[in-house]
Write a protein that holds these residues in place. Sequence first.
Motif, PDB file in Angstrom:
ATOM      1  N   GLN A   1       0.985  -1.191  -0.232  1.00 52.97           N
ATOM      2  CA  GLN A   1       0.072   0.039  -0.165  1.00 52.97           C
ATOM      3  C   GLN A   1       0.676   1.349  -0.116  1.00 52.97           C
ATOM      4  N   ASP A   2       1.736   1.234   0.890  1.00 51.51           N
ATOM      5  CA  ASP A   2       2.726   2.380   0.875  1.00 51.51           C
ATOM      6  C   ASP A   2       3.584   2.549  -0.572  1.00 51.51           C
ATOM      7  N   ILE A   3       3.643   1.555  -1.218  1.00 55.59           N
ATOM      8  CA  ILE A   3       4.424   1.756  -2.457  1.00 55.59           C
ATOM      9  C   ILE A   3       3.501   2.352  -3.688  1.00 55.59           C
ATOM     10  N   ALA A   4       2.246   1.567  -3.420  1.00 53.12           N
ATOM     11  CA  ALA A   4       1.164   2.108  -4.488  1.00 53.12           C
ATOM     12  C   ALA A   4       0.582   3.482  -4.307  1.00 53.12           C
ATOM     13  N   LEU A   5       0.932   3.889  -3.198  1.00 54.00           N
ATOM     14  CA  LEU A   5       0.207   5.326  -2.812  1.00 54.00           C
ATOM     15  C   LEU A   5       1.426   6.332  -3.023  1.00 54.00           C
ATOM     16  N   GLY A   6       2.736   5.674  -3.496  1.00 52.48           N
ATOM     17  CA  GLY A   6       3.878   6.747  -3.502  1.00 52.48           C
ATOM     18  C   GLY A   6       4.538   7.264  -2.071  1.00 52.48           C
ATOM     19  N   LYS A   7       4.348   6.586  -1.114  1.00 51.34           N
ATOM     20  CA  LYS A   7       4.671   7.112   0.129  1.00 51.34           C
ATOM     21  C   LYS A   7       5.996   6.934   0.522  1.00 51.34           C
ATOM     22  N   ASP A   8       6.730   5.976  -0.021  1.00 52.76           N
ATOM     23  CA  ASP A   8       8.169   5.694   0.168  1.00 52.76           C
ATOM     24  C   ASP A   8       8.784   5.349  -0.946  1.00 52.76           C
ATOM     25  N   SER A   9       9.436   6.416  -1.772  1.00 52.85           N
ATOM     26  CA  SER A   9      10.197   6.094  -2.759  1.00 52.85           C
ATOM     27  C   SER A   9      11.372   5.232  -2.738  1.00 52.85           C
ATOM     28  N   ARG A  10      12.151   5.455  -1.530  1.00 53.48           N
ATOM     29  CA  ARG A  10      13.456   4.482  -1.393  1.00 53.48           C
ATOM     30  C   ARG A  10      12.874   2.972  -1.374  1.00 53.48           C
ATOM     31  N   LEU A  11      11.856   2.628  -0.517  1.00 52.24           N
ATOM     32  CA  LEU A  11      11.149   1.263  -0.685  1.00 52.24           C
ATOM     33  C   LEU A  11      10.890   0.704  -1.877  1.00 52.24           C
ATOM     34  N   PHE A  12      10.113   1.887  -2.700  1.00 57.16           N
ATOM     35  CA  PHE A  12       9.614   1.312  -4.040  1.00 57.16           C
ATOM     36  C   PHE A  12      11.036   0.877  -5.004  1.00 57.16           C
TER      37      PHE A  12
ATOM     38  N   LYS B   1      13.837  -0.029  -3.885  1.00 55.93           N
ATOM     39  CA  LYS B   1      14.423  -1.309  -3.361  1.00 55.93           C
ATOM     40  C   LYS B   1      13.614  -2.504  -3.859  1.00 55.93           C
ATOM     41  N   VAL B   2      12.446  -2.471  -3.587  1.00 48.41           N
ATOM     42  CA  VAL B   2      11.551  -3.555  -4.028  1.00 48.41           C
ATOM     43  C   VAL B   2      11.809  -3.867  -5.533  1.00 48.41           C
ATOM     44  N   ALA B   3      11.667  -2.871  -6.354  1.00 53.06           N
ATOM     45  CA  ALA B   3      11.832  -2.784  -7.602  1.00 53.06           C
ATOM     46  C   ALA B   3      13.166  -3.469  -8.176  1.00 53.06           C
ATOM     47  N   ALA B   4      14.143  -3.208  -7.415  1.00 52.62           N
ATOM     48  CA  ALA B   4      15.711  -3.823  -7.745  1.00 52.62           C
ATOM     49  C   ALA B   4      15.302  -5.266  -7.274  1.00 52.62           C
ATOM     50  N   TYR B   5      14.972  -5.653  -6.210  1.00 52.88           N
ATOM     51  CA  TYR B   5      14.984  -6.898  -5.766  1.00 52.88           C
ATOM     52  C   TYR B   5      14.042  -7.927  -6.890  1.00 52.88           C
TER      53      TYR B   5
END
Length: 209
Positions: free
Chosen positions: A117-128, A130-134
């Motif tokens: 949810q945080d990624i979908a709502l753009g709340k955490d760019s760093r997490l996005f 990181k997850v995209a890289a993984y």
Amino acid sequence: MGSSDRLFDRQRTVHEILGGGFVADVILWRRKNLTVGILLVTLAVWLVFERSGYTLLSLVSSVFLLLIAILFSWAKSAAILNRPAPPLPELHLSEEMVNEVATFIRLRVNTLLSVSQDIALGKDSRLFFKVAAYLWLISFVGGLTDFLTLGYTSLVVILTVPALYESFEDHIDKYVILAYKNLHQLYVKLNKEYVSRVQKWILEKKKLS
């Protein structure tokens, strides 16, 4: 070596980092017979899948079919010959065990949903990123090999790399820290000679404009 000479200034040993229990003993070859047994069994399973053309579902079904047929024949022949039935443990899941598993799964799923949810709502760019890289890394590795080979290779790495590191950690830590220091010095040098020049050039351009 002191703690300052260890990677990440760690205070604990490799065995303690891995939990210090039964699993750590297996990974670090403190239980050599068991570790070797796991590697040999895993290798045998991998070879069966690779050479026979079995899939995981077909192999599991065949094993269960063979097991059930053996137990059924044993029980029938024991009844006819007045022999004891096959010794089977009581197959039962307690309510406590089911609740613990359900709680564990619920917590992990809720954490995953919260992160999604945080990624979908753009709340955490760093997490996005990181997850995209993984995910990209998993996709890339998956394109190079199949799941079974990847699983076997990962197990071999888990059961060899930590043990080798523990055996030669003084030398490994020494050279890795030395390489890190050299890279850091190179970064500082490049930053001083080139990046700072570019920044000065940009500032001068802004002043002129």
